[in-house]
Design a protein around this motif. Structure first.
Motif, PDB file in Angstrom:
ATOM      1  N   VAL A 181       7.824   1.215  -5.636  1.00 41.71           N
ATOM      2  CA  VAL A 181       6.432   1.438  -6.029  1.00 41.71           C
ATOM      3  C   VAL A 181       6.376   1.449  -7.555  1.00 41.71           C
ATOM      4  O   VAL A 181       7.076   2.235  -8.208  1.00 41.71           O
ATOM      5  CB  VAL A 181       5.894   2.765  -5.461  1.00 41.71           C
ATOM      6  N   LEU A 182       5.546   0.566  -8.118  1.00 36.63           N
ATOM      7  CA  LEU A 182       5.417   0.460  -9.576  1.00 36.63           C
ATOM      8  C   LEU A 182       4.045   0.928 -10.032  1.00 36.63           C
ATOM      9  O   LEU A 182       3.044   0.729  -9.341  1.00 36.63           O
ATOM     10  CB  LEU A 182       5.621  -0.994 -10.014  1.00 36.63           C
ATOM     11  N   ASP A 183       4.027   1.527 -11.215  1.00 38.24           N
ATOM     12  CA  ASP A 183       2.770   1.880 -11.869  1.00 38.24           C
ATOM     13  C   ASP A 183       2.206   0.595 -12.471  1.00 38.24           C
ATOM     14  O   ASP A 183       2.831  -0.031 -13.343  1.00 38.24           O
ATOM     15  CB  ASP A 183       3.025   2.931 -12.953  1.00 38.24           C
ATOM     16  N   ARG A 184       1.008   0.176 -11.991  1.00 34.46           N
ATOM     17  CA  ARG A 184       0.456  -1.100 -12.465  1.00 34.46           C
ATOM     18  C   ARG A 184       0.127  -1.077 -13.951  1.00 34.46           C
ATOM     19  O   ARG A 184       0.187  -2.099 -14.640  1.00 34.46           O
ATOM     20  CB  ARG A 184      -0.798  -1.439 -11.665  1.00 34.46           C
ATOM     21  N   GLU A 188       6.219   0.666 -14.848  1.00 32.07           N
ATOM     22  CA  GLU A 188       7.368   1.533 -14.574  1.00 32.07           C
ATOM     23  C   GLU A 188       7.450   1.850 -13.078  1.00 32.07           C
ATOM     24  O   GLU A 188       6.437   1.988 -12.391  1.00 32.07           O
ATOM     25  CB  GLU A 188       7.253   2.844 -15.363  1.00 32.07           C
ATOM     26  N   GLU A 189       8.693   1.981 -12.607  1.00 30.52           N
ATOM     27  CA  GLU A 189       8.910   2.324 -11.203  1.00 30.52           C
ATOM     28  C   GLU A 189       8.654   3.823 -10.991  1.00 30.52           C
ATOM     29  O   GLU A 189       8.990   4.654 -11.855  1.00 30.52           O
ATOM     30  CB  GLU A 189      10.340   1.977 -10.782  1.00 30.52           C
ATOM     31  N   LEU A 190       8.056   4.134  -9.838  1.00 24.50           N
ATOM     32  CA  LEU A 190       7.853   5.527  -9.429  1.00 24.50           C
ATOM     33  C   LEU A 190       8.880   5.813  -8.335  1.00 24.50           C
ATOM     34  O   LEU A 190       8.616   5.638  -7.146  1.00 24.50           O
ATOM     35  CB  LEU A 190       6.430   5.738  -8.896  1.00 24.50           C
ATOM     36  N   PRO A 191      10.093   6.218  -8.736  1.00 20.97           N
ATOM     37  CA  PRO A 191      11.207   6.287  -7.777  1.00 20.97           C
ATOM     38  C   PRO A 191      10.966   7.245  -6.624  1.00 20.97           C
ATOM     39  O   PRO A 191      11.429   7.004  -5.507  1.00 20.97           O
ATOM     40  CB  PRO A 191      12.392   6.735  -8.648  1.00 20.97           C
ATOM     41  N   GLU A 192      10.247   8.338  -6.880  1.00 21.91           N
ATOM     42  CA  GLU A 192      10.020   9.319  -5.815  1.00 21.91           C
ATOM     43  C   GLU A 192       9.121   8.778  -4.712  1.00 21.91           C
ATOM     44  O   GLU A 192       9.113   9.294  -3.594  1.00 21.91           O
ATOM     45  CB  GLU A 192       9.389  10.589  -6.392  1.00 21.91           C
ATOM     46  N   ALA A 193       8.353   7.707  -5.033  1.00 19.69           N
ATOM     47  CA  ALA A 193       7.412   7.160  -4.053  1.00 19.69           C
ATOM     48  C   ALA A 193       8.024   6.058  -3.209  1.00 19.69           C
ATOM     49  O   ALA A 193       7.452   5.664  -2.193  1.00 19.69           O
ATOM     50  CB  ALA A 193       6.160   6.641  -4.761  1.00 19.69           C
ATOM     51  N   GLY A 194       9.172   5.530  -3.618  1.00 17.61           N
ATOM     52  CA  GLY A 194       9.805   4.444  -2.878  1.00 17.61           C
ATOM     53  C   GLY A 194      11.044   4.896  -2.139  1.00 17.61           C
ATOM     54  O   GLY A 194      11.427   6.074  -2.175  1.00 17.61           O
ATOM     55  N   GLU A 195      11.696   3.941  -1.455  1.00 13.86           N
ATOM     56  CA  GLU A 195      12.900   4.286  -0.698  1.00 13.86           C
ATOM     57  C   GLU A 195      13.656   2.999  -0.357  1.00 13.86           C
ATOM     58  O   GLU A 195      13.059   2.003   0.055  1.00 13.86           O
ATOM     59  CB  GLU A 195      12.510   5.030   0.584  1.00 13.86           C
ATOM     60  N   ASP A 196      14.984   3.043  -0.520  1.00 18.73           N
ATOM     61  CA  ASP A 196      15.835   1.926  -0.107  1.00 18.73           C
ATOM     62  C   ASP A 196      16.215   2.094   1.356  1.00 18.73           C
ATOM     63  O   ASP A 196      16.293   3.214   1.876  1.00 18.73           O
ATOM     64  CB  ASP A 196      17.105   1.875  -0.967  1.00 18.73           C
ATOM     65  N   ASP A 197      16.465   0.953   2.029  1.00 21.56           N
ATOM     66  CA  ASP A 197      16.847   0.960   3.447  1.00 21.56           C
ATOM     67  C   ASP A 197      15.841   1.755   4.289  1.00 21.56           C
ATOM     68  O   ASP A 197      16.207   2.546   5.153  1.00 21.56           O
ATOM     69  CB  ASP A 197      18.254   1.539   3.625  1.00 21.56           C
ATOM     70  N   GLU A 225       4.878  -8.668  -2.799  1.00 20.47           N
ATOM     71  CA  GLU A 225       4.227  -7.731  -3.716  1.00 20.47           C
ATOM     72  C   GLU A 225       2.789  -7.503  -3.260  1.00 20.47           C
ATOM     73  O   GLU A 225       2.082  -8.466  -2.917  1.00 20.47           O
ATOM     74  CB  GLU A 225       4.267  -8.271  -5.147  1.00 20.47           C
ATOM     75  N   VAL A 226       2.405  -6.242  -3.256  1.00 20.80           N
ATOM     76  CA  VAL A 226       1.050  -5.872  -2.813  1.00 20.80           C
ATOM     77  C   VAL A 226       0.462  -4.911  -3.833  1.00 20.80           C
ATOM     78  O   VAL A 226       1.013  -3.827  -4.059  1.00 20.80           O
ATOM     79  CB  VAL A 226       1.069  -5.205  -1.417  1.00 20.80           C
ATOM     80  N   GLU A 227      -0.647  -5.301  -4.456  1.00 21.26           N
ATOM     81  CA  GLU A 227      -1.342  -4.388  -5.369  1.00 21.26           C
ATOM     82  C   GLU A 227      -2.269  -3.491  -4.570  1.00 21.26           C
ATOM     83  O   GLU A 227      -2.974  -3.954  -3.668  1.00 21.26           O
ATOM     84  CB  GLU A 227      -2.123  -5.184  -6.417  1.00 21.26           C
ATOM     85  N   SER A 228      -2.257  -2.208  -4.924  1.00 16.16           N
ATOM     86  CA  SER A 228      -3.023  -1.258  -4.127  1.00 16.16           C
ATOM     87  C   SER A 228      -3.285  -0.001  -4.942  1.00 16.16           C
ATOM     88  O   SER A 228      -3.047   0.030  -6.162  1.00 16.16           O
ATOM     89  CB  SER A 228      -2.241  -0.915  -2.843  1.00 16.16           C
ATOM     90  N   VAL A 229      -3.785   1.010  -4.268  1.00 20.83           N
ATOM     91  CA  VAL A 229      -3.989   2.346  -4.843  1.00 20.83           C
ATOM     92  C   VAL A 229      -3.194   3.317  -3.982  1.00 20.83           C
ATOM     93  O   VAL A 229      -3.224   3.234  -2.750  1.00 20.83           O
ATOM     94  CB  VAL A 229      -5.487   2.738  -4.844  1.00 20.83           C
ATOM     95  N   PHE A 230      -2.470   4.222  -4.628  1.00 21.17           N
ATOM     96  CA  PHE A 230      -1.623   5.154  -3.864  1.00 21.17           C
ATOM     97  C   PHE A 230      -2.511   5.957  -2.903  1.00 21.17           C
ATOM     98  O   PHE A 230      -3.485   6.584  -3.314  1.00 21.17           O
ATOM     99  CB  PHE A 230      -0.882   6.091  -4.811  1.00 21.17           C
ATOM    100  N   PRO A 231      -2.169   5.931  -1.593  1.00 18.55           N
ATOM    101  CA  PRO A 231      -3.090   6.476  -0.590  1.00 18.55           C
ATOM    102  C   PRO A 231      -3.044   7.995  -0.470  1.00 18.55           C
ATOM    103  O   PRO A 231      -2.101   8.654  -0.906  1.00 18.55           O
ATOM    104  CB  PRO A 231      -2.582   5.836   0.713  1.00 18.55           C
ATOM    105  N   LYS A 242      -3.569   6.616  -7.907  1.00 20.19           N
ATOM    106  CA  LYS A 242      -3.013   5.823  -9.012  1.00 20.19           C
ATOM    107  C   LYS A 242      -2.952   4.346  -8.602  1.00 20.19           C
ATOM    108  O   LYS A 242      -2.610   4.006  -7.471  1.00 20.19           O
ATOM    109  CB  LYS A 242      -1.621   6.326  -9.381  1.00 20.19           C
ATOM    110  N   GLU A 243      -3.274   3.447  -9.542  1.00 14.89           N
ATOM    111  CA  GLU A 243      -3.158   2.019  -9.288  1.00 14.89           C
ATOM    112  C   GLU A 243      -1.685   1.631  -9.308  1.00 14.89           C
ATOM    113  O   GLU A 243      -0.981   1.855 -10.296  1.00 14.89           O
ATOM    114  CB  GLU A 243      -3.941   1.223 -10.329  1.00 14.89           C
TER     115      GLU A 243
END
Length: 469
Positions: A181-184, A188-197, A225-231, A242-243
């Motif tokens: 998850v990137l801050d548009r 910058e990556e938002l590591p706490e919002a993403g996950e590997d595997d 890649e999908v642009e969105s707003v954090f739900p 956040k966008e």
């Protein structure tokens, strides 16, 4: 003692009371005597200290307050007993209207005392009309395609996952992805919002719909890649709104091999022997649910028409009792479904007060319906069949298996319940109800909606008593 009654708003009776000084003097003398006999004063044996020293140690204000408290309690009980018609209709206890601080300051034992109090009583009900209503209600027709959807859900639960390498992602697959998850705004990556595997069910009900839609048709190793707003309702909460940009890398695809809809499948998820019997059961459930919803719509329509004809001032006591019931009911529902330690933290005083506030309109509506139906029962001399009452009481006691339940109290509550049901049936029979297409009427706004728990079980069960329970 002189008592003057006054009818007050909100179904209250006011008591204007004048008490002769001899009553307070007698209470004062007895309390002083008891204190002198029992109080320990330094330098004196118990019960041997002079009365003036005892009174000085107690303090005049405290002594007056004790005398006044006992005087008020005795006087109000006597006043209520002398007015039997009010006593028979009384709800709850007295509320002091005269300011208590003022009473304590001005009260002198041995002198006449005047004060005012009020008590809630059963409300006076006026129904301009209680039969012959013409209303519309939505008819809910059974959607038998729900049977196929239900069977499909159980097939998915019972399915076997098989690795897929020769086709892209399809709905109902299970995929493993690296989700970033990137801050548009900053990239910058938002590591706490993403996950590997991250293992993801390709189902819009299971994850963010726009992400699910985007990965359908993707192949292994493809990056989407999908642009969105954090739900809402996703972690971390500080990112909500956040966008962002989702970057999804497809790492593996697994398809579902669904079991066939045969008798063996029916036996694995229910107590039915054949798939035909299982379909028949599910179709009956769908039909029964539709009929139940239609019945509820009819009841709601006639009850709205009935309460529109109702004139009543509801006492605060009734509203508070109904609020207590609704909040306890909702709290019990939640406590049965969450960790006890979490429940203890959750149910703060502030939350309970907010629950009471939100439930206020529903509590008032419920009481208005109840008093209107009680008036129908009274006007039409409706009664409860004792055999049906005893049977329901016995069934309820057998279900609850609680030795602390008072059978007499339970019987009284169930009698009221059956009488209310009888009044509703009478009202429907004596009204003209036109059934109209579902969705053609604007549904009434609900203050709070009950959320039915989802059943994650792999077994379809049959409970013949569920409707009554």
């Amino acid at each position: 003692m002189k008592v003057t009654l006054e009818k007050l708003p909100a179904s209250q009776i006011g008591f204007d009371i004048q008490v002769e000084g001899t009553k307070s003097q007698a209470i004062y003398d007895r309390i002083v005597k008891d204190l002198t006999r029992t109080m320990q004063v330094p330098g004196f044996r118990k019960g041997k200290a002079p009365q003036q020293l005892v009174l000085r140690q107690v303090g005049s204000q405290r002594l007056k307050a004790n005398v006044l408290e006992e005087l008020l309690e005795k006087t109000l009980n006597e006043a209520l007993s002398e007015n039997k018609e009010v006593k028979e209709k009384a709800l709850g206890g007295f509320q002091l209207i005269t300011d208590i601080e003022t009473l304590v300051q001005t009260f002198t034992p041995g002198q006449e005392l005047s004060f005012k109090a009020a008590i809630d009583v059963e409300p006076e009900v006026s129904l301009a009309k209680y039969q012959g209503f013409t209303v519309k209600a939505e008819e809910i027709k059974p959607d038998l395609t729900e049977v196929d959807r239900t069977l499909r859900e159980f097939q998915v639960r019972k399915s076997t996952l098989v690795p897929i390498e020769d086709r892209p992602v399809e709905a109902d697959d299970v995929v493993t992805v690296d989700l970033k998850v990137l801050d548009r705004a900053t990239g910058e990556e938002l590591p706490e919002a993403g996950e590997d595997d991250f293992q993801l069910d390709v189902d819009e009900k299971a994850f963010i719909p726009e992400v699910v839609q985007a990965i359908i048709g993707a192949a292994i190793d493809q990056v989407i890649e999908v642009e969105s707003v954090f739900p809402q309702d996703y972690y971390p909460e500080e990112y909500v709104g956040k966008e962002i940009k989702y970057v999804i890398t497809i790492k593996s695809i697994k398809g579902r091999e669904l079991p066939p809809l045969d008798d063996e499948f029916a036996q694995s998820i229910s107590d039915k022997e054949t798939i035909a019997e299982l379909r028949e059961l599910l179709e009956k459930r769908v039909t029964d649910e539709a009929e139940s919803k239609t019945k509820a719509n009819k009841e709601r329509a006639v009850l709205e028409a009935l309460t529109a004809e109702l004139e009543v001032e509801l006492p605060v006591t009734l509203i508070q009792q109904e609020l207590d019931f609704l909040v306890r009911q909702q709290a019990s529902y939640l406590q049965d479904r969450i960790d006890p330690a979490m429940a203890k933290q959750l149910f703060t005083k502030e939350l309970v007060e907010e629950m009471r506030r939100l439930n206020q309109p529903e509590a008032v509506n419920r009481i208005r319906r109840k008093v209107a139906l009680d008036e129908i029962a009274k006007q039409e001399n409706l009664t409860v069949d004792e055999a049906a009452l005893n049977e329901r009481v016995a069934n309820t006691l057998a279900e609850l298996k609680d030795p602390n339940i008072d059978p007499a109290r339970l019987k009284s509550l169930i009698r009221e319940e059956i009488l209310t049901e009888t009044s509703v049936e009478w009202l429907i029979e004596h009204s003209e109800i036109e059934l109209v297409e579902q969705g053609s009427l604007t549904p009434p706004a609900e203050t709070l909606e009950a959320i039915a728990p989802e059943d994650d079980s792999d077994v379809v069960t049959v409970d013949a008593t569920s409707e009554e329970a």
